[in-house]
Design an enzyme around this catalytic site. Structure first.
Site, PDB file in Angstrom:
ATOM      1  N   HIS A 176      -0.954  10.233  -3.414  1.00 45.50           N
ATOM      2  CA  HIS A 176      -2.252   9.811  -2.904  1.00 45.50           C
ATOM      3  C   HIS A 176      -3.309  10.910  -2.939  1.00 45.50           C
ATOM      4  O   HIS A 176      -4.466  10.656  -3.244  1.00 45.50           O
ATOM      5  CB  HIS A 176      -2.123   9.306  -1.459  1.00 45.50           C
ATOM      6  CG  HIS A 176      -3.426   8.862  -0.894  1.00 45.50           C
ATOM      7  ND1 HIS A 176      -4.227   9.692  -0.135  1.00 45.50           N
ATOM      8  CD2 HIS A 176      -4.106   7.700  -1.027  1.00 45.50           C
ATOM      9  CE1 HIS A 176      -5.328   9.048   0.188  1.00 45.50           C
ATOM     10  NE2 HIS A 176      -5.278   7.840  -0.323  1.00 45.50           N
ATOM     11  N   HIS A 191       0.835  -1.200   0.000  1.00 46.82           N
ATOM     12  CA  HIS A 191       0.000   0.000   0.000  1.00 46.82           C
ATOM     13  C   HIS A 191       0.878   1.262   0.000  1.00 46.82           C
ATOM     14  O   HIS A 191       1.495   1.590   1.008  1.00 46.82           O
ATOM     15  CB  HIS A 191      -0.895  -0.029   1.242  1.00 46.82           C
ATOM     16  CG  HIS A 191      -1.820   1.129   1.370  1.00 46.82           C
ATOM     17  ND1 HIS A 191      -1.666   2.094   2.338  1.00 46.82           N
ATOM     18  CD2 HIS A 191      -2.910   1.474   0.659  1.00 46.82           C
ATOM     19  CE1 HIS A 191      -2.633   2.983   2.229  1.00 46.82           C
ATOM     20  NE2 HIS A 191      -3.413   2.634   1.221  1.00 46.82           N
TER      21      HIS A 191
END
Ligand code: G3P
Ligand code: CA
Length: 311
Positions: free
Chosen positions: A55, A13
């Protein structure tokens, strides 16, 4: 305890985010070396149309943009990636995620914000990096790109989905059997990609903890996706005072429709309420629930559970 047949895919992740700043190339290299099956890329656009592996839609929390370009703040207080050219973003110093107003690190035990400077990575650069490592190691680690906020990008005049699929095509990821999953929270986006590209591109529909899906919605997802990427909170809803898990039926329902299940995000330093043992949390999802993949900031900790599954 039921034992699932295969160990779930380890999806790094944002890289090895538990140890190095998210989406830095160093973090991706570490995750690769720690045994990840897939490396995740969150994708947003710059003003000059580059795909950036970042992100957030804004730069505020991960670099020194406020000091370097104070006049470029929008009225809502954010410094948006799309208001900067790649060359400008390359000039910024990236580091651990923090609260911009106070400088407080989001995960205090992680890589120190003050140490070192990291840079932004483009999608093209990261793909070349992964493919280079695959060539030098003989492994076949995949990519797991997420199209971030496609509707918002469209409002800014950017067709992010097209840019992403063109990049995938350029790098050979639209060939059947390629080591890739494409992920997004937006159903319409994924539906249109499936219609345009077909099943050769595996698709994962992300599901937020704020929006549980019902059986009919799950059946609809199965018409355009190969799996779901739910918040782990949609599966583990809580832990009772007696220690009993409150589990939803989501994994069973998805599997009945042929959908893979890749929940997010497994963090050793940010456990769900009522859980105090990361390995126990992993074993619940790996053995009892039988998920097919796990998004994690701690690839090594998940990989260490491999020997709990029979070959
Ligand atoms: O993409 C899976 C997971 O990363 C979704 O959450 O907010 O970390 O992109 P987020
Ligand atoms: Ca993501």
């Amino acid at each position: 305890m039921s034992i699932s047949a295969a160990f779930p895919l380890i999806i790094a992740h944002r890289g090895a985010s538990g140890y190095l700043p998210e989406h830095s190339l160093a973090s991706k290299a570490l995750a690769y070396g720690l045994g990840a099956d897939f490396l995740e890329q969150d994708l947003v656009a710059s003003r000059d149309g580059e795909l950036l592996v970042l992100h957030d839609l804004w730069l505020d929390d991960v670099c020194d943009v406020a000091e370097r370009f104070p006049a470029r703040r929008r009225a809502d207080g954010h410094f948006y990636c799309i208001d900067f050219d790649l060359a400008e973003i390359r000039s910024l110093r990236f580091g651990e995620r923090c609260e911009p107003a106070t400088g407080t690190e989001k995960f205090p035990g992680r890589f120190p914000r003050s140490a070192g400077g990291f840079g932004v990575v483009t999608f093209d650069e990261e793909i070349r990096f992964v493919q280079g490592l695959n060539a030098s190691t003989g492994r076949n680690v995949g990519i797991y790109p997420e199209i971030k906020a496609p509707q918002w990008h469209a409002e800014q005049g950017v067709d992010l989905t097209r840019s992403v699929t063109e990049a995938l095509d350029r790098h050979g990821y639209l060939e059947p059997g390629s080591r890739i999953f494409l992920q997004c929270f937006d159903a319409d986006t994924l539906r249109s990609v499936r219609a345009r590209v077909g099943p050769r591109l595996p698709i994962i529909r992300l599901l937020s903890s704020r929006l549980p899906v019902n059986a009919a919605q799950l059946r609809d997802i199965a018409t355009y996706a190969d799996g779901i990427g739910p918040s782990l909170k949609l599966i583990l809803r809580g832990v009772g005072a007696d220690g009993a898990y409150d589990l939803s039926e989501l994994v069973t329902q998805a599997h009945a429709l042929g959908l893979a299940v890749h929940p997010y995000t497994f963090r050793a330093d940010d456990l769900p309420a009522g859980i105090d043992d990361f390995d126990a949390l992993l074993d619940l999802f790996i053995h009892d629930l039988g998920v097919d993949g796990l998004f994690t900031d701690f690839t090594d900790r998940v990989a260490s559970r491999r020997d709990t599954v029979p070959p």
